[in-house]
Design a protein around this motif. Sequence first.
Motif, PDB file in Angstrom:
ATOM      1  N   GLU A 282       0.854  -1.185   0.000  1.00 20.72           N
ATOM      2  CA  GLU A 282       0.000   0.000   0.000  1.00 20.72           C
ATOM      3  C   GLU A 282       0.900   1.248   0.000  1.00 20.72           C
ATOM      4  O   GLU A 282       1.088   1.893   1.021  1.00 20.72           O
ATOM      5  N   PRO A 283       1.435   1.572  -1.168  1.00 18.82           N
ATOM      6  CA  PRO A 283       2.418   2.660  -1.218  1.00 18.82           C
ATOM      7  C   PRO A 283       1.816   4.020  -0.885  1.00 18.82           C
ATOM      8  O   PRO A 283       0.682   4.328  -1.259  1.00 18.82           O
ATOM      9  N   GLU A 284       2.592   4.794  -0.145  1.00 24.07           N
ATOM     10  CA  GLU A 284       2.221   6.188   0.094  1.00 24.07           C
ATOM     11  C   GLU A 284       2.552   7.000  -1.158  1.00 24.07           C
ATOM     12  O   GLU A 284       3.327   6.560  -2.016  1.00 24.07           O
ATOM     13  N   HIS A 285       1.973   8.182  -1.238  1.00 24.41           N
ATOM     14  CA  HIS A 285       2.292   9.039  -2.380  1.00 24.41           C
ATOM     15  C   HIS A 285       2.524  10.466  -1.901  1.00 24.41           C
ATOM     16  O   HIS A 285       1.640  11.081  -1.309  1.00 24.41           O
ATOM     17  N   ASN A 286       3.737  10.938  -2.115  1.00 20.49           N
ATOM     18  CA  ASN A 286       4.120  12.326  -1.819  1.00 20.49           C
ATOM     19  C   ASN A 286       3.835  12.730  -0.370  1.00 20.49           C
ATOM     20  O   ASN A 286       3.245  13.771  -0.105  1.00 20.49           O
ATOM     21  N   MET A 287       4.297  11.901   0.560  1.00 20.32           N
ATOM     22  CA  MET A 287       4.206  12.254   1.969  1.00 20.32           C
ATOM     23  C   MET A 287       5.277  13.300   2.287  1.00 20.32           C
ATOM     24  O   MET A 287       6.454  13.102   1.984  1.00 20.32           O
ATOM     25  N   PRO A 288       4.911  14.441   2.891  1.00 17.20           N
ATOM     26  CA  PRO A 288       5.915  15.449   3.238  1.00 17.20           C
ATOM     27  C   PRO A 288       6.963  14.911   4.203  1.00 17.20           C
ATOM     28  O   PRO A 288       6.668  14.053   5.047  1.00 17.20           O
ATOM     29  N   GLY A 289       8.182  15.426   4.081  1.00 14.93           N
ATOM     30  CA  GLY A 289       9.277  14.944   4.913  1.00 14.93           C
ATOM     31  C   GLY A 289       9.009  15.073   6.393  1.00 14.93           C
ATOM     32  O   GLY A 289       9.361  14.174   7.173  1.00 14.93           O
ATOM     33  N   ARG A 290       8.388  16.182   6.813  1.00 12.40           N
ATOM     34  CA  ARG A 290       8.089  16.366   8.240  1.00 12.40           C
ATOM     35  C   ARG A 290       7.210  15.224   8.749  1.00 12.40           C
ATOM     36  O   ARG A 290       7.417  14.694   9.834  1.00 12.40           O
ATOM     37  N   GLN A 291       6.198  14.885   7.952  1.00 15.42           N
ATOM     38  CA  GLN A 291       5.285  13.814   8.353  1.00 15.42           C
ATOM     39  C   GLN A 291       5.982  12.463   8.353  1.00 15.42           C
ATOM     40  O   GLN A 291       5.778  11.642   9.254  1.00 15.42           O
TER      41      GLN A 291
END
Length: 319
Positions: A282-291
């Motif tokens: 279940e790949p993530e997509h464009n998760m911000p670095g902080r998160q």
Amino acid sequence: MARSSLDRLDGGVALVTGSSRGLGLLIARELGRQGCPVMLCARDGDELERAESMLREEGADVRSLVCDVNDARAAQRLVKATEAAFGRLDIVVNNAGVIQVGPLDAMTEADFRDAMETMYFAPLRLVLAAVPGMRERGGGRIVTISSLGGRIPAPHLLPYVGAKFATAGLSQGLRAELAADKISVTTVIPGLMRTGSHVAAEFSGQAEREYAWFASAAGFPVLSMDGERAARAIVRAAARRRPELVLTPVGKVAVRLHGLAPATTTRALTVAARWLPVSGEEPEHNMPGRQAARSLGSAAVNRITALNDRAARRFNQPV
């Protein structure tokens, strides 16, 4: 000893894109210290306001304009706003960028288009808007921030790599075409720098694991360069009208090795790619670095990234 006229910017008016934080902010600050009035621009109005206040407190003559460089009308707006504020535009620094980290099958076509719009077409539009005025005034300077990834195709960074390769080619071609107009074009090839970019990057696939390797490499002292030192080198190269600047010792070695033995570096990159994370079920997509950092919650990674986290806070990128 007095500096040569080739080493001076002589108070030329500068426009720096992506200058509310990180490397762009540091370049703008260094230009201000060299006596250049500077126009800042970025998408985030709050960040931009903080950046402008920061530079004003240091004595810089600075203005700012909130805009998205991907907007087709942004280039003309920026040039007109700079000329209205300062009367001219002598130095353009194309710095705005996006970093998307992850394996190919976690990326979409939209990711590649966003990278190309931000790091190829936006700089192109700004050059096309700025060059007529530079010609009328008898010259100018253009600085293009490409990347080591624009010379050597690092895995898990394909949208970024493709756009930076294109940007480097554009910049080198512009230098040849604009030389007769006394407009110098400097292509900057930075390696890893401690500017806090890891917190603003976007991570796809197994986002936490992608963040772990990227943030660790970006903040490791032997591999990365102090952001302030990088900004000083970039402004000095612009002042001297250098055709190209490769930053970081590792970057210089990598560029030379790739030029001499491209098959060897390609094999090394192939091996490196096999060690990097796969997309996952279940790949993530464009998760911000902080998160991604908060989700990872790794004390070991936090220790490795401590210097870069400190740089992020200093250069207007809260962790």
